[in-house]
Scaffold this active site. Structure first.
Site, PDB file in Angstrom:
ATOM      1  N   ASN A   1       0.856  -1.188   0.000  1.00  0.00           N
ATOM      2  CA  ASN A   1       0.000   0.000   0.000  1.00  0.00           C
ATOM      3  C   ASN A   1       0.902   1.251   0.000  1.00  0.00           C
ATOM      4  O   ASN A   1       1.720   1.428   0.905  1.00  0.00           O
ATOM      5  CB  ASN A   1      -0.886  -0.056   1.258  1.00  0.00           C
ATOM      6  CG  ASN A   1      -1.802   1.137   1.379  1.00  0.00           C
ATOM      7  OD1 ASN A   1      -1.402   2.254   1.089  1.00  0.00           O
ATOM      8  ND2 ASN A   1      -3.011   0.909   1.838  1.00  0.00           N
TER       9      ASN A   1
ATOM     10  N   ARG B   1       3.677  18.774   1.255  1.00  0.00           N
ATOM     11  CA  ARG B   1       4.237  19.940   0.552  1.00  0.00           C
ATOM     12  C   ARG B   1       3.459  20.309  -0.712  1.00  0.00           C
ATOM     13  O   ARG B   1       3.841  21.218  -1.426  1.00  0.00           O
ATOM     14  CB  ARG B   1       5.697  19.651   0.173  1.00  0.00           C
ATOM     15  CG  ARG B   1       6.661  19.853   1.301  1.00  0.00           C
ATOM     16  CD  ARG B   1       6.795  21.344   1.594  1.00  0.00           C
ATOM     17  NE  ARG B   1       7.518  21.563   2.815  1.00  0.00           N
ATOM     18  CZ  ARG B   1       8.828  21.808   2.880  1.00  0.00           C
ATOM     19  NH1 ARG B   1       9.543  21.843   1.792  1.00  0.00           N
ATOM     20  NH2 ARG B   1       9.400  22.007   4.045  1.00  0.00           N
TER      21      ARG B   1
ATOM     22  N   HIS C   1      -5.657   3.508  -1.251  1.00  0.00           N
ATOM     23  CA  HIS C   1      -6.943   3.858  -0.654  1.00  0.00           C
ATOM     24  C   HIS C   1      -7.273   5.277  -1.093  1.00  0.00           C
ATOM     25  O   HIS C   1      -6.604   6.226  -0.683  1.00  0.00           O
ATOM     26  CB  HIS C   1      -6.828   3.758   0.881  1.00  0.00           C
ATOM     27  CG  HIS C   1      -8.105   4.055   1.610  1.00  0.00           C
ATOM     28  ND1 HIS C   1      -8.192   3.992   2.983  1.00  0.00           N
ATOM     29  CD2 HIS C   1      -9.333   4.410   1.176  1.00  0.00           C
ATOM     30  CE1 HIS C   1      -9.427   4.290   3.355  1.00  0.00           C
ATOM     31  NE2 HIS C   1     -10.137   4.564   2.279  1.00  0.00           N
TER      32      HIS C   1
ATOM     33  N   ARG D   1      -6.929  12.898   1.272  1.00  0.00           N
ATOM     34  CA  ARG D   1      -5.808  13.407   2.085  1.00  0.00           C
ATOM     35  C   ARG D   1      -4.452  12.880   1.625  1.00  0.00           C
ATOM     36  O   ARG D   1      -3.436  13.478   1.901  1.00  0.00           O
ATOM     37  CB  ARG D   1      -6.009  13.080   3.564  1.00  0.00           C
ATOM     38  CG  ARG D   1      -5.901  11.625   3.894  1.00  0.00           C
ATOM     39  CD  ARG D   1      -5.879  11.405   5.381  1.00  0.00           C
ATOM     40  NE  ARG D   1      -7.168  11.630   5.972  1.00  0.00           N
ATOM     41  CZ  ARG D   1      -7.588  11.024   7.088  1.00  0.00           C
ATOM     42  NH1 ARG D   1      -6.792  10.181   7.707  1.00  0.00           N
ATOM     43  NH2 ARG D   1      -8.770  11.246   7.575  1.00  0.00           N
TER      44      ARG D   1
ATOM     45  N   HIS E   1       0.968   6.220   1.930  1.00  0.00           N
ATOM     46  CA  HIS E   1       1.719   7.180   2.731  1.00  0.00           C
ATOM     47  C   HIS E   1       2.925   7.783   2.021  1.00  0.00           C
ATOM     48  O   HIS E   1       3.539   8.717   2.521  1.00  0.00           O
ATOM     49  CB  HIS E   1       2.057   6.578   4.098  1.00  0.00           C
ATOM     50  CG  HIS E   1       0.787   6.340   4.866  1.00  0.00           C
ATOM     51  ND1 HIS E   1      -0.079   7.375   5.169  1.00  0.00           N
ATOM     52  CD2 HIS E   1       0.190   5.200   5.295  1.00  0.00           C
ATOM     53  CE1 HIS E   1      -1.140   6.880   5.785  1.00  0.00           C
ATOM     54  NE2 HIS E   1      -1.008   5.566   5.869  1.00  0.00           N
TER      55      HIS E   1
ATOM     56  N   GLU F   1     -10.950  -9.270   3.959  1.00  0.00           N
ATOM     57  CA  GLU F   1      -9.625  -8.938   4.480  1.00  0.00           C
ATOM     58  C   GLU F   1      -9.812  -8.773   5.982  1.00  0.00           C
ATOM     59  O   GLU F   1     -10.563  -7.896   6.430  1.00  0.00           O
ATOM     60  CB  GLU F   1      -9.105  -7.638   3.858  1.00  0.00           C
ATOM     61  CG  GLU F   1      -7.730  -7.256   4.404  1.00  0.00           C
ATOM     62  CD  GLU F   1      -7.207  -5.936   3.853  1.00  0.00           C
ATOM     63  OE1 GLU F   1      -7.770  -5.421   2.864  1.00  0.00           O
ATOM     64  OE2 GLU F   1      -6.244  -5.409   4.433  1.00  0.00           O
TER      65      GLU F   1
ATOM     66  N   ARG G   1      -9.339   8.047  -0.456  1.00  0.00           N
ATOM     67  CA  ARG G   1     -10.272   8.502   0.580  1.00  0.00           C
ATOM     68  C   ARG G   1     -11.162   9.606   0.045  1.00  0.00           C
ATOM     69  O   ARG G   1     -10.759  10.368  -0.835  1.00  0.00           O
ATOM     70  CB  ARG G   1      -9.482   9.014   1.804  1.00  0.00           C
ATOM     71  CG  ARG G   1      -8.716   7.922   2.531  1.00  0.00           C
ATOM     72  CD  ARG G   1      -8.097   8.491   3.786  1.00  0.00           C
ATOM     73  NE  ARG G   1      -9.132   8.855   4.732  1.00  0.00           N
ATOM     74  CZ  ARG G   1      -9.474   8.128   5.799  1.00  0.00           C
ATOM     75  NH1 ARG G   1      -8.839   7.029   6.086  1.00  0.00           N
ATOM     76  NH2 ARG G   1     -10.440   8.537   6.597  1.00  0.00           N
TER      77      ARG G   1
ATOM     78  N   HIS H   1      -3.344  -4.443   8.117  1.00  0.00           N
ATOM     79  CA  HIS H   1      -3.417  -3.260   8.965  1.00  0.00           C
ATOM     80  C   HIS H   1      -2.443  -3.413  10.138  1.00  0.00           C
ATOM     81  O   HIS H   1      -2.546  -4.342  10.922  1.00  0.00           O
ATOM     82  CB  HIS H   1      -4.828  -2.958   9.504  1.00  0.00           C
ATOM     83  CG  HIS H   1      -5.042  -1.475   9.673  1.00  0.00           C
ATOM     84  ND1 HIS H   1      -4.628  -0.807  10.788  1.00  0.00           N
ATOM     85  CD2 HIS H   1      -5.548  -0.558   8.838  1.00  0.00           C
ATOM     86  CE1 HIS H   1      -4.897   0.483  10.628  1.00  0.00           C
ATOM     87  NE2 HIS H   1      -5.450   0.664   9.452  1.00  0.00           N
TER      88      HIS H   1
ATOM     89  N   GLY I   1       1.283  -1.297   4.362  1.00  0.00           N
ATOM     90  CA  GLY I   1       1.587   0.030   3.856  1.00  0.00           C
ATOM     91  C   GLY I   1       2.471   0.866   4.751  1.00  0.00           C
ATOM     92  O   GLY I   1       3.674   1.026   4.505  1.00  0.00           O
ATOM     93  N   HIS I   2       1.894   1.392   5.819  1.00  0.00           N
ATOM     94  CA  HIS I   2       2.566   2.417   6.611  1.00  0.00           C
ATOM     95  C   HIS I   2       3.964   2.005   7.052  1.00  0.00           C
ATOM     96  O   HIS I   2       4.927   2.772   6.929  1.00  0.00           O
ATOM     97  CB  HIS I   2       1.708   2.794   7.836  1.00  0.00           C
ATOM     98  CG  HIS I   2       2.325   3.849   8.675  1.00  0.00           C
ATOM     99  ND1 HIS I   2       3.093   3.566   9.778  1.00  0.00           N
ATOM    100  CD2 HIS I   2       2.334   5.189   8.531  1.00  0.00           C
ATOM    101  CE1 HIS I   2       3.525   4.699  10.286  1.00  0.00           C
ATOM    102  NE2 HIS I   2       3.078   5.701   9.564  1.00  0.00           N
TER     103      HIS I   2
ATOM    104  N   GLU J   1      -8.807   0.354  -2.460  1.00  0.00           N
ATOM    105  CA  GLU J   1      -9.608   0.437  -1.225  1.00  0.00           C
ATOM    106  C   GLU J   1     -10.467   1.684  -1.306  1.00  0.00           C
ATOM    107  O   GLU J   1      -9.978   2.759  -1.696  1.00  0.00           O
ATOM    108  CB  GLU J   1      -8.692   0.585  -0.006  1.00  0.00           C
ATOM    109  CG  GLU J   1      -7.951  -0.653   0.360  1.00  0.00           C
ATOM    110  CD  GLU J   1      -7.043  -0.399   1.553  1.00  0.00           C
ATOM    111  OE1 GLU J   1      -7.080   0.690   2.152  1.00  0.00           O
ATOM    112  OE2 GLU J   1      -6.261  -1.299   1.871  1.00  0.00           O
TER     113      GLU J   1
ATOM    114  N   THR K   1      -6.484   6.765  10.637  1.00  0.00           N
ATOM    115  CA  THR K   1      -6.434   5.669   9.669  1.00  0.00           C
ATOM    116  C   THR K   1      -7.711   4.861   9.837  1.00  0.00           C
ATOM    117  O   THR K   1      -8.514   5.151  10.727  1.00  0.00           O
ATOM    118  CB  THR K   1      -5.164   4.804   9.870  1.00  0.00           C
ATOM    119  OG1 THR K   1      -5.144   3.761   8.878  1.00  0.00           O
ATOM    120  CG2 THR K   1      -5.120   4.165  11.251  1.00  0.00           C
ATOM    121  N   THR K   2      -7.911   3.850   9.000  1.00  0.00           N
ATOM    122  CA  THR K   2      -9.103   3.014   9.111  1.00  0.00           C
ATOM    123  C   THR K   2      -9.142   2.428  10.523  1.00  0.00           C
ATOM    124  O   THR K   2      -8.204   1.775  10.954  1.00  0.00           O
ATOM    125  CB  THR K   2      -9.047   1.882   8.061  1.00  0.00           C
ATOM    126  OG1 THR K   2      -8.670   2.440   6.818  1.00  0.00           O
ATOM    127  CG2 THR K   2     -10.387   1.190   7.929  1.00  0.00           C
TER     128      THR K   2
END
Ligand code: PXP
Length: 241
Positions: A7, A18, A43, A49, A10, A151, A45, A191, A213-214, A70, A100-101
């Site tokens: 993912n 920026r 994802h 964001r 991020h 998932e 959103r 997650h 992801g993160h 997502e 986050t989710t």
């Protein structure tokens, strides 16, 4: 072998800090692909964001693997998915104020609405997945909706520190995965996964695919995306006896 979907949300979070064009989530996705991941997840959103509509289009057009999109179960996103036709869509709950989710989708309370979306998505040949907590009621409802897969949300598992509680949550996830397979659903998870907690999840035989992801984006700061993905893949690949 458990498939890894990276993912890249991020990467876009840093860029959006920026409002410039670096770092580029497509570039990160291509680096992950070089290491042999099976797919890329984004994802989109409602508040845009991190990932923007154009990112989804560009990533979808340029990656060689599969795109897992997502999104919230809302008209705007369903229309975009029907237009883009990614390999798979994963419905997630979304709250504007959340960082986050925060939990799985409440499938039980919206079986009819989700079934309507499922029909539109499946008509286009897109795989239909639901992000749910390891909860038997939610899994049974996911079968009613005729999802291809669930998932399992590993968010709670990843936040626990007490070893007894971690073990309890792991058992919940294992049992949820078994039940889902019995009901004919394919099982994925994700997650909050990292180098330390991924092994026990990747060892669950029913789990086919992981979304991470993160942590990988964070590790990229220290070791680069390729090394971070390589190390994650190695842990996943050696998790099962
Ligand atoms: N799966 C779902 C449904 C998610 O919403 C997220 C976060 O976007 C992930 C997996 C990946 O979680 P993390 O970024 O903590 O690895």
């Amino acid at each position: 072998m458990t498939r890894l979907f990276v993912n890249v949300d991020h990467v876009a979070t840093i860029r959006e800090a920026r409002k410039t064009n670096e770092p580029d989530p497509l570039k990160a996705a291509l680096l992950a692909e070089k290491i042999g991941v099976e797919g890329i997840t984004v994802h989109l959103r409602e508040d845009r964001r991190h990932i923007q509509d154009e990112d989804v289009r560009i990533i979808h057009k340029n990656i060689k693997t599969k795109l897992n999109l997502e999104m919230a179960a809302i008209k705007e996103m369903v229309e975009l998915a029907l237009e883009l036709k990614p390999y798979q869509i994963s419905l997630v709950p979304e709250k504007r104020q959340e960082i986050t989710t925060e939990g799985g989708l409440d499938v039980c309370s919206q079986v009819q609405e989700l079934t309507d979306i499922q029909k539109q998505i499946k008509k286009q040949g897109i795989l239909f997945s639901l992000f749910v907590d390891p909860d038997m009621g939610q899994i049974e409802a996911s079968q009613k909706v005729a999802a291809d897969s669930i998932e399992i949300n590993t968010g709670a598992y990843s936040e626990l520190t007490d070893s007894g509680k971690v073990e309890e949550e792991l058992v919940r996830i294992q049992e949820a995965a078994k039940q889902a397979v019995k009901l004919g659903l394919r099982v994925f998870a994700g997650h909050g996964l990292n180098f330390d907690n991924v092994k026990a999840i990747a060892a669950i035989p029913e789990i086919e695919e992981l979304n991470i992801g993160h942590f990988l984006v964070a590790q990229s700061v220290y070791m680069g995306m390729e090394e971070a993905v390589k190390k994650m893949k190695q842990i996943i690949e050696t998790a099962r006896p």
